[in-house]
Design a protein around this motif. Structure first.
Motif, short mmCIF file in Angstrom:
data_model
loop_
_atom_site.label_atom_id
_atom_site.label_comp_id
_atom_site.label_asym_id
_atom_site.label_seq_id
_atom_site.Cartn_x
_atom_site.Cartn_y
_atom_site.Cartn_z
N LEU A 1 -0.34 -6.90 5.55
CA LEU A 1 0.41 -5.84 4.88
C LEU A 1 1.92 -6.08 5.03
CD1 LEU A 1 -0.54 -3.33 3.33
CD2 LEU A 1 -0.13 -1.99 5.38
N GLN A 2 2.62 -6.03 3.90
CA GLN A 2 4.07 -6.23 3.90
C GLN A 2 4.84 -4.92 3.69
OE1 GLN A 2 4.80 -9.19 0.90
NE2 GLN A 2 3.57 -10.75 1.94
N GLU A 3 4.31 -4.06 2.82
CA GLU A 3 4.96 -2.78 2.55
C GLU A 3 3.96 -1.64 2.69
OE1 GLU A 3 7.28 -2.34 -0.98
OE2 GLU A 3 8.07 -4.40 -0.89
N LEU A 4 4.36 -0.61 3.44
CA LEU A 4 3.53 0.58 3.62
C LEU A 4 4.38 1.81 3.39
CD1 LEU A 4 0.93 2.04 4.50
CD2 LEU A 4 1.70 1.81 6.88
N ASP A 5 3.94 2.67 2.48
CA ASP A 5 4.68 3.89 2.17
C ASP A 5 3.84 5.10 2.58
OD1 ASP A 5 6.20 5.98 1.11
OD2 ASP A 5 6.82 4.79 -0.61
N LEU A 6 4.37 5.88 3.54
CA LEU A 6 3.72 7.10 4.00
C LEU A 6 4.66 8.30 3.81
CD1 LEU A 6 2.13 5.71 7.28
CD2 LEU A 6 0.89 6.37 5.20
N SER A 7 5.57 8.19 2.87
CA SER A 7 6.56 9.23 2.62
C SER A 7 5.90 10.56 2.26
CB SER A 7 7.49 8.82 1.48
OG SER A 7 8.16 7.63 1.76
N SER A 8 6.57 11.65 2.64
CA SER A 8 6.20 13.00 2.22
C SER A 8 4.72 13.32 2.42
CB SER A 8 6.60 13.23 0.76
OG SER A 8 8.00 13.19 0.62
N ASN A 9 4.22 12.98 3.61
CA ASN A 9 2.92 13.48 4.04
C ASN A 9 3.18 14.64 5.01
OD1 ASN A 9 0.33 11.98 3.07
ND2 ASN A 9 1.89 10.39 3.21
N ASN A 10 2.25 14.92 5.88
CA ASN A 10 2.40 16.10 6.75
C ASN A 10 2.27 15.75 8.23
OD1 ASN A 10 2.63 18.23 4.66
ND2 ASN A 10 0.57 17.52 4.11
N PHE A 11 2.87 14.62 8.64
CA PHE A 11 2.82 14.24 10.04
C PHE A 11 3.78 15.12 10.85
CE2 PHE A 11 2.11 9.98 7.89
CZ PHE A 11 0.73 10.03 8.04
N PRO A 12 3.25 15.94 11.78
CA PRO A 12 4.13 16.83 12.55
C PRO A 12 4.93 16.09 13.62
CG PRO A 12 1.86 17.06 13.28
CD PRO A 12 1.82 16.15 12.09
N ASP A 13 4.40 14.95 14.08
CA ASP A 13 5.08 14.14 15.09
C ASP A 13 5.07 12.68 14.66
OD1 ASP A 13 5.48 16.21 17.20
OD2 ASP A 13 3.28 16.27 17.11
N PHE A 14 5.90 11.90 15.29
CA PHE A 14 5.94 10.47 14.97
C PHE A 14 4.54 9.86 15.20
CE2 PHE A 14 6.41 6.00 15.78
CZ PHE A 14 7.36 5.60 14.85
N MET B 1 0.84 -1.19 0.00
CA MET B 1 0.00 0.00 0.00
C MET B 1 0.88 1.24 0.00
SD MET B 1 -3.17 0.84 2.54
CE MET B 1 -4.51 1.89 2.01
N ASP B 2 0.74 2.07 -1.02
CA ASP B 2 1.56 3.27 -1.16
C ASP B 2 0.67 4.51 -1.08
OD1 ASP B 2 3.33 5.28 -1.78
OD2 ASP B 2 4.34 4.14 -3.36
N LEU B 3 0.80 5.24 0.03
CA LEU B 3 0.04 6.47 0.25
C LEU B 3 0.98 7.67 0.37
CD1 LEU B 3 -2.50 5.12 2.90
CD2 LEU B 3 -2.98 5.61 0.49
N GLY B 4 2.16 7.54 -0.17
CA GLY B 4 3.13 8.63 -0.11
C GLY B 4 2.68 9.86 -0.87
N TYR B 5 3.23 11.01 -0.49
CA TYR B 5 2.96 12.28 -1.19
C TYR B 5 1.48 12.60 -1.25
CZ TYR B 5 7.85 12.01 -2.52
OH TYR B 5 9.22 11.93 -2.49
#
Length: 458
Positions: free
Chosen positions: A400-413, A380-384
């Motif tokens: 789920l084996q791969e999860l992409d949350l790159s380049s979103n707007n999470f201010p904290d972990f 599942m790729d939800l990046g950008y």
């Protein structure tokens, strides 16, 4: 007196050329220049400055090289400019095919760049050292043909015309040969299974499938075909039809003449006339490619493609998906990346067989509640996207084996990440919370993820 004047002239020339150093890639090390160190020392330029450099570069190239050289020439350049906007270093690499003396071409390029950029400055300099990388092709580039050689393959037109044992030929490669018309030689091979005609200049194609009764693959990508100029006779053998990068504005009617067609690729066509009627009598198609086809609205009639397993909608202009898309219950690969989606269908869980879902580069900020029922999801790729809070629904996926949350707007972990039960790879790069001290600040959380054998990219 003459000696003094000569010395002054030499000094002036030295100072002039000291302002800019133009070097070919092969001479960089010889001249004592460390290209890697330069790249680290100069930042990327801003948009306005880059545009100025590129415009000037195009101007210099246009004045120094023929308009349409044969063979073509490729020029790669790296500009390193100082804070005032002048060029400190210009490192270039000129590549071409046979017919040129490489040393002479390099010397000509060097003198052209020296003359073009000497005393030239960027007017919109960012006020700091910056670099610009450019690449430009001039004229027709050498073609590297993609063929598969073997006893059952013919790879050019000349061989096709004189080949004797035509019955054993299963693959015919006539791709990238600048063909303007369909050659009749294709009918010399009655046992042909794969026909490659991509990358030519075909404006019309009419194929008699009765004379190619074993053809299963037909590749016509990269031509100039339209809905009215493409014909194919009724058949029960063709399984793959590649029509990418032509000029189709709709799914061609003649596609329906291929009763066993399983793969239909139409990416790169301006599908402006696509409608619900376009999908009629295509129930047998399992793989549909609409990549980069300028689709702003996906017609609800797509639900007619009951057996669809792979749907590629990359790089379109979709702001929403039709609710009817959830009727594609056999879908396994679903790609909607690089669109303008702000939401996903509420009943997306009906796509229960999807195991690979690409939705990166959209405007998503939340997920539908019922997505948690899609328990076959593996990638599942939800990046950008536009997520500012972690979508809790993600913790429900047990496969789920791969999860992409790159380049979103999470201010904290996103602490809820720790609740994901099983995961192999997790991508978090480019989020605001990942500052310079991220590894130290979130050492505990990252450690917990790694203890679960999750490979984290941040």
């Amino acid at each position: 007196m003459k000696a003094i004047v000569s010395a002054l002239i030499c000094l002036c020339l030295h100072n002039t050329y000291a302002q800019i150093r133009v070097l070919s890639v092969k001479n960089v090390a010889k001249e004592g220049v460390n290209n890697v160190a330069l790249a680290n020392d100069y930042e990327r330029g801003n948009t306005a400055a880059v545009k100025e450099v590129m415009n000037k570069f195009s101007e210099v190239v246009a004045s120094a090289f023929p308009k349409d050289p044969r063979p073509g020439i490729s020029i790669f350049t790296q500009f390193y400019l100082n804070a005032s906007g002048s060029v400190d270093y210009l490192i270039f690499d000129v590549r071409t095919g046979e017919g040129y003396n490489k040393d002479s071409l390099d010397e000509h390029s060097k003198m052209a760049f020296l003359a073009g950029f000497e005393n030239w400055k960027v007017t919109k300099s960012p006020g700091r050292k910056f670099s610009v990388t450019s690449f430009q092709n001039i004229g027709k580039q050498p073609v590297i043909r993609e063929v598969r050689r073997g006893d059952s393959s013919v790879v050019d037109l000349k061989s096709a015309l004189v080949f004797h044992d035509t019955l054993k030929v299963k693959r015919l490669y006539l791709n990238q040969l600048e063909l303007k018309t369909l050659p009749d030689v294709i009918y010399r091979f009655p046992n042909l299974e794969e026909l490659y005609l991509g990358g030519n200049e075909l404006k019309a194609v009419n194929i008699n499938m009765q004379r190619l009764s074993k053809l299963t693959q037909l590749h016509l990508q990269g031509n100039q075909l339209t809905n009215s100029s493409f014909e194919i006779s009724p058949n029960k053998t063709l399984a793959l039809l590649n029509l990418k990068e032509n000029k189709f504005d709709d799914i061609p009617n003649v596609v329906r003449e291929s009763k066993k067609l399983a793969v239909l690729w139409l990416g790169g066509n301006p599908l402006s006339a696509l409608s619900s009627r376009s999908f009629r009598k295509l129930k047998q198609v399992r793989d549909l490619n609409f990549y980069k086809s300028d689709i702003a609205v996906l017609p609800k009639g797509i639900k007619k493609m009951k057996n669809l397993e792979v749907l590629d909608l990359y790089y379109n202009k979709l702001e929403q998906l039709p609710n009817s898309i959830v009727r594609l219950k056999r879908l396994t690969h679903f790609a909607v990346s690089n669109n303008q989606l702000t939401s996903l269908p509420k009943k997306i869980d009906k796509l229960k067989n999807v195991h690979t879902f690409y939705a990166h580069h959209n405007h998503l900020s939340k997920l539908p509640e019922r997505i948690v029922k899609m328990q076959k999801l593996k990638i599942m790729d939800l990046g950008y996207n536009w997520f500012t809070t972690f979508p809790a629904e993600l913790t429900a996926f047990v496969n789920l084996q791969e999860l992409d949350l790159s380049s979103n707007n999470f201010p904290d972990f996103p602490e809820q990440l720790l609740n994901i039960k099983r995961l192999d790879k997790l991508y978090l790069r480019g989020n605001p919370f990942l500052k310079e001290d991220a590894e130290k600040r979130y050492n505990q959380q990252l450690g917990l993820l790694k203890n679960k054998n999750i490979e984290v990219f941040y």
